[in-house]
Scaffold this motif. Structure first.
Motif, PDB file in Angstrom:
ATOM      1  N   ARG A 178      49.324 -93.529  23.675  1.00  0.00           N
ATOM      2  CA  ARG A 178      48.753 -93.979  22.407  1.00  0.00           C
ATOM      3  C   ARG A 178      49.422 -93.255  21.250  1.00  0.00           C
ATOM      4  O   ARG A 178      49.826 -92.102  21.361  1.00  0.00           O
ATOM      5  CB  ARG A 178      47.262 -93.685  22.360  1.00  0.00           C
ATOM      6  N   CYS A 179      49.501 -93.929  20.129  1.00  0.00           N
ATOM      7  CA  CYS A 179      50.034 -93.323  18.917  1.00  0.00           C
ATOM      8  C   CYS A 179      48.942 -92.467  18.286  1.00  0.00           C
ATOM      9  O   CYS A 179      47.845 -92.956  18.045  1.00  0.00           O
ATOM     10  CB  CYS A 179      50.485 -94.409  17.952  1.00  0.00           C
ATOM     11  N   PRO A 180      49.235 -91.183  18.037  1.00  0.00           N
ATOM     12  CA  PRO A 180      48.205 -90.298  17.458  1.00  0.00           C
ATOM     13  C   PRO A 180      47.908 -90.641  16.005  1.00  0.00           C
ATOM     14  O   PRO A 180      46.912 -90.192  15.457  1.00  0.00           O
ATOM     15  CB  PRO A 180      48.830 -88.899  17.582  1.00  0.00           C
ATOM     16  N   VAL A 181      48.773 -91.420  15.367  1.00  0.00           N
ATOM     17  CA  VAL A 181      48.579 -91.738  13.948  1.00  0.00           C
ATOM     18  C   VAL A 181      47.748 -93.005  13.776  1.00  0.00           C
ATOM     19  O   VAL A 181      46.686 -92.995  13.158  1.00  0.00           O
ATOM     20  CB  VAL A 181      49.937 -91.893  13.236  1.00  0.00           C
ATOM     21  N   CYS A 182      48.183 -94.112  14.363  1.00  0.00           N
ATOM     22  CA  CYS A 182      47.491 -95.383  14.131  1.00  0.00           C
ATOM     23  C   CYS A 182      46.640 -95.799  15.331  1.00  0.00           C
ATOM     24  O   CYS A 182      45.870 -96.745  15.241  1.00  0.00           O
ATOM     25  CB  CYS A 182      48.495 -96.488  13.776  1.00  0.00           C
ATOM     26  N   GLY A 183      46.774 -95.084  16.449  1.00  0.00           N
ATOM     27  CA  GLY A 183      45.923 -95.382  17.593  1.00  0.00           C
ATOM     28  C   GLY A 183      46.406 -96.558  18.435  1.00  0.00           C
ATOM     29  O   GLY A 183      45.745 -96.961  19.378  1.00  0.00           O
ATOM     30  N   GLU A 213      57.995 -94.616  21.605  1.00  0.00           N
ATOM     31  CA  GLU A 213      57.566 -94.321  20.242  1.00  0.00           C
ATOM     32  C   GLU A 213      56.786 -95.486  19.672  1.00  0.00           C
ATOM     33  O   GLU A 213      56.981 -96.634  20.052  1.00  0.00           O
ATOM     34  CB  GLU A 213      58.783 -94.039  19.354  1.00  0.00           C
ATOM     35  N   CYS A 214      55.916 -95.187  18.733  1.00  0.00           N
ATOM     36  CA  CYS A 214      55.168 -96.237  18.052  1.00  0.00           C
ATOM     37  C   CYS A 214      56.122 -96.977  17.131  1.00  0.00           C
ATOM     38  O   CYS A 214      56.847 -96.368  16.341  1.00  0.00           O
ATOM     39  CB  CYS A 214      54.019 -95.629  17.258  1.00  0.00           C
ATOM     40  N   ALA A 215      56.111 -98.293  17.235  1.00  0.00           N
ATOM     41  CA  ALA A 215      57.030 -99.097  16.437  1.00  0.00           C
ATOM     42  C   ALA A 215      56.682 -99.031  14.955  1.00  0.00           C
ATOM     43  O   ALA A 215      57.541 -99.164  14.099  1.00  0.00           O
ATOM     44  CB  ALA A 215      57.000-100.547  16.926  1.00  0.00           C
ATOM     45  N   LYS A 216      55.425 -98.840  14.659  1.00  0.00           N
ATOM     46  CA  LYS A 216      54.983 -98.787  13.260  1.00  0.00           C
ATOM     47  C   LYS A 216      55.315 -97.456  12.619  1.00  0.00           C
ATOM     48  O   LYS A 216      55.816 -97.391  11.508  1.00  0.00           O
ATOM     49  CB  LYS A 216      53.466 -98.986  13.194  1.00  0.00           C
ATOM     50  N   CYS A 217      54.970 -96.368  13.326  1.00  0.00           N
ATOM     51  CA  CYS A 217      54.998 -95.035  12.728  1.00  0.00           C
ATOM     52  C   CYS A 217      56.257 -94.251  13.080  1.00  0.00           C
ATOM     53  O   CYS A 217      56.498 -93.204  12.498  1.00  0.00           O
ATOM     54  CB  CYS A 217      53.772 -94.234  13.159  1.00  0.00           C
ATOM     55  N   ASN A 218      57.046 -94.744  14.036  1.00  0.00           N
ATOM     56  CA  ASN A 218      58.220 -94.012  14.488  1.00  0.00           C
ATOM     57  C   ASN A 218      57.870 -92.605  14.936  1.00  0.00           C
ATOM     58  O   ASN A 218      58.570 -91.646  14.631  1.00  0.00           O
ATOM     59  CB  ASN A 218      59.277 -93.951  13.380  1.00  0.00           C
TER      60      ASN A 218
HETATM   61 ZN   LIG Z   1      51.513 -95.635  15.122  1.00  0.00          ZN
END
Ligand SMILES: [Zn+2]
Length: 58
Positions: free
Chosen positions: A30-35, A2-7
């Motif tokens: 890749r995180c679909p939110v922040c890339g 999981e993305c650490a920023k966006c969970n």
């Molecule tokens: Zn993210």
């Protein structure tokens, strides 16, 4: 993973990147939110260097 920023769950995306003048495409999480991309250590340290060596041998 999981993305650490966006969970949020990271997605496997084909990503093109450059390494020492070579372009290569590799599926990378890749995180679909922040890339934010997660590059596995084996890719960052080992595999790319192996590819580099193969290219040099030819
Ligand atoms: Zn993210």
């Amino acid at each position: 993973m999981e993305c650490a920023k966006c969970n949020i769950k990271m997605e496997l995306r084909k990503t093109t990147f450059r390494y020492l003048g070579h372009e290569m495409t590799h599926p990378i999480l890749r995180c679909p939110v922040c890339g934010q991309a997660f590059i596995p250590e084996e890719l960052a340290n080992g595999k790319i260097l192996s590819v580099e060596k193969v290219l040099e041998d030819k």
